[in-house]
Design an enzyme around this catalytic site. Structure first.
Site, PDB file in Angstrom:
ATOM      1  N   CYS A 138     -71.891  -6.755  33.516  1.00 10.72           N
ATOM      2  CA  CYS A 138     -72.362  -6.305  32.693  1.00 10.72           C
ATOM      3  C   CYS A 138     -72.818  -6.416  31.349  1.00 10.72           C
ATOM      4  CB  CYS A 138     -71.811  -4.782  31.944  1.00 10.72           C
ATOM      5  SG  CYS A 138     -71.880  -3.959  33.933  1.00 10.72           S
ATOM      6  N   HIS A 265     -70.507   0.379  24.461  1.00 11.37           N
ATOM      7  CA  HIS A 265     -70.293  -0.047  25.577  1.00 11.37           C
ATOM      8  C   HIS A 265     -70.810   1.360  26.332  1.00 11.37           C
ATOM      9  CE1 HIS A 265     -71.168  -2.144  29.071  1.00 11.37           C
ATOM     10  NE2 HIS A 265     -70.224  -2.335  29.581  1.00 11.37           N
ATOM     11  N   HIS A 299     -76.020   2.903  32.961  1.00 14.76           N
ATOM     12  CA  HIS A 299     -75.519   2.279  32.210  1.00 14.76           C
ATOM     13  C   HIS A 299     -76.818   0.703  32.834  1.00 14.76           C
ATOM     14  CE1 HIS A 299     -73.530  -1.544  31.642  1.00 14.76           C
ATOM     15  NE2 HIS A 299     -72.347  -1.175  32.112  1.00 14.76           N
TER      16      HIS A 299
END
Lengths: 371, 213
Positions: A138, A265, A299
């Site tokens: 990520c 995040h 995400h």
């Protein structure tokens, strides 16, 4: 050693919340989530995912988004440009389609499976001077942006195109399900009632250069660190994330209290959000405004760093802080979360990306004053 | 830009089915921890154990295919509609091997993983050279772990299914005596070839390699 300044001179994106960056920012400010509820990925269970409604392939859309960036900047071509890609799954969706159809690997082309397949596809069109691809889960495109910042700062390249790209694959959706972190509803990062994350697909493309353009945003630093703690659980005290943020600030000597906004995040998982909140609260005594925009975009995994860099750039350009949708009862009460878009005068924005393996990257952006 | 790197230490492992890791028990005495390691993690631990001049610091890693065995295992599970192994999923990301290395050695430094297909080794050298301008000693590693069931369905040219190579480097103003080339060893993955060439040369002589960015 002389060090160049680095500017974001053009950008574009496409994700479930909008097929352009303007549409995305509007959706964020209007709390219009692009996340939908889908059956068919997880057996006998509907899950919330970020899927784009498209009449063309994602590869074609990627080409279109890159083309929009080229035209926005008025470039004839990218021949003198370095291409830096960040992706966590590369061509996995293509591999899955073939393997689930044939039940053998014979039809799988290794060159279409790998992370590098994205750069190859773009090289076929644009003939970039060179390309590199990062795959750190990520943080992939955040690391791609960090590398772009470094090559320009050190005078190796004058122009770098950064591409964050990830598709929805069964492997990632079911993989996150196996970890018990998939949400059945659009996620609510940092909220006490959060139940997990939404896997999404996304494309984000930014052009970085060593010379400014009107209205551009500056890249002011990148900070990296490793948790050295656990493969999937971040360090509870957020130490690794804190080091990354400190390193980003140290790059060009930006003071802690100059940061006006942090795009966290903030995935919506229990572990990530409490650890990251702890890191932000510990480091920033000035209480900058904080939000996660993943309740709108989901995400986008390897594309998230680049997508959220665009959100930060637009927040700086518009002097509007994007809200953290669905946040009604923050777990950490010491952070100044933003639940509605607000006009706010600020000079620096930080974007955090945190990944499996404790891989942490923070990017710092600033307003550019032409005079 | 041309950047010269002094190779301070080097090591490599090649195996037709699996590469030998004879010191793994000594290097990771905790059995539970050792059992969690992926094939690539074991290769990197073994390499780190034989390197000099590097304990902690920044690492640039590269792999074209990542942990292919766990990726295949995930695909099989999805096809068979059985539950995915969470361990397989967490181990399927490309930065797994170096992340285990960071956990085992408590290394909180910057760790990056590149995946540039057949150009991966060269990409690692370029990124490593750029970072080395900051003045620190870096570990550069490349690996491929292709030893999965049914690999023959897609593999037509690679004899060494497990391979890993490591170089400890720093920026130098010394004149280069080496340029980046492909290794003469046949049957290795193209993605590690240029790193392997440098490790093989460094076995014979003190090397300063010129990396062109």
């Amino acid at each position: 050693m002389h060090q160049n300044s680095v500017f974001i001179t053009a950008f574009e994106s496409a994700c479930c919340a909008g097929l352009s960056s303007e549409a995305l920012f509007e959706a964020i400010c209007a709390h219009q989530s692009g996340i939908g509820i889908y059956e068919g990925y997880v057996k006998e269970k509907a899950v919330a995912l970020g899927k784009m409604a498209l009449d063309r392939t994602l590869e074609n859309l990627l080409h279109e988004v890159c083309e929009r960036v080229r035209l926005q900047r008025g470039l004839e071509d990218f021949h003198d440009t370095l291409l830096v890609v960040g992706s966590s799954v590369g061509g996995m969706q293509t591999t899955e389609n073939l393997f689930f159809r044939d039940h053998v690997y014979s039809a799988v082309d290794p060159k279409r499976h790998v992370i590098h397949s994205i750069a190859s596809s773009l090289q076929n069109i644009y003939d970039f001077r060179d390309d590199l691809s990062f795959s750190t889960a990520c943080t992939s495109s955040a690391n791609a942006l960090g590398y772009a910042y470094e090559v320009i700062k050190k005078g190796v390249y004058r122009r770098v195109l950064v591409v964050g790209f990830d598709t929805l694959s069964y492997t990632t959706v079911l993989g996150f399900h196996s970890l018990g972190v998939l949400s059945t509803q659009p996620c609510c990062p940092f909220d006490l009632k959060r139940e997990g994350m939404n896997v999404s697909e996304g494309i984000a493309v930014l052009l970085l250069e060593d010379a400014p353009q009107k209205g551009c945003v500056q890249v002011k630093g990148v900070g990296y660190s490793s948790d050295a703690h656990h493969m999937t659980h971040p360090c509870p005290d957020g130490k690794g994330a804190m080091i990354a943020m400190q390193n980003a600030l140290a790059c060009e000597g930006v003071a802690l209290d100059a940061v006006g906004y942090i795009n966290a995040h903030g995935t919506g998982t229990l572990a990530n959000d409490s650890s990251e909140a702890c890191a932000i609260a510990t480091l920033f005594s000035n209480r900058p405004l904080v939000s996660s925009t993943k309740s709108i975009t989901g995400h986008t995994l390897g594309a998230a760093g680049a997508l959220e860099a665009i959100i930060c750039a637009m927040a700086l350009q518009k002097q509007i802080i994007p809200p953290n949708t669905q946040l009604t009862n923050p777990e950490n009460q010491t952070i100044s979360f933003v639940s509605e878009p607000i006009a706010h005068a600020f000079r620096y924005a930080m974007s955090n990306s945190l990944a499996f393996g404790g891989n942490n990257t923070s990017l710092l952006f600033g307003v550019y004053d032409a005079d | 830009m041309r950047i010269n790197l002094e190779i301070l230490s080097s090591a490599y492992l090649l195996g037709e089915s699996s590469a030998p890791t004879p010191r793994i028990k000594e290097l990771v005495p905790n059995m539970m921890l050792r059992r969690r390691l992926t094939p690539a993690s074991k290769l990197l631990v073994e390499l780190l154990g034989s390197l000099e001049e590097f304990e902690k610091g920044r690492i640039v890693c590269g792999s074209a295919y990542g942990e292919l065995g766990v990726t295949a295992s995930l695909l099989e599970s999805i096809k068979e509609e059985t539950a995915l192994s969470p361990s397989d999923f967490q181990n399927s990301v490309y930065n797994t091997a170096v992340s285990y290395l960071s956990i085992l050695t408590h290394n909180q430094s910057e760790i990056l993983t590149l995946s540039s297909g057949d150009k991966t080794a060269r990409a690692v050298l370029k990124a490593g050279a750029l970072k080395a301008l900051d003045g620190d000693v870096l570990l550069l590693v490349c690996f491929e772990t292709l030893n999965m069931p049914r690999i023959a369905e897609v593999n037509r040219c690679i004899d060494y299914l497990e391979s890993a190579v490591a170089l400890v480097v720093r920026h130098t103003s010394m004149e280069a005596n080496l340029r980046v080339e492909q290794s003469a060893t046949k049957g290795i993955p193209a993605s590690i070839s240029e790193m392997l060439f440098l490790a093989q040369e460094a076995e014979k002589k003190a090397c300063v390699v010129e990396v062109v960015l």
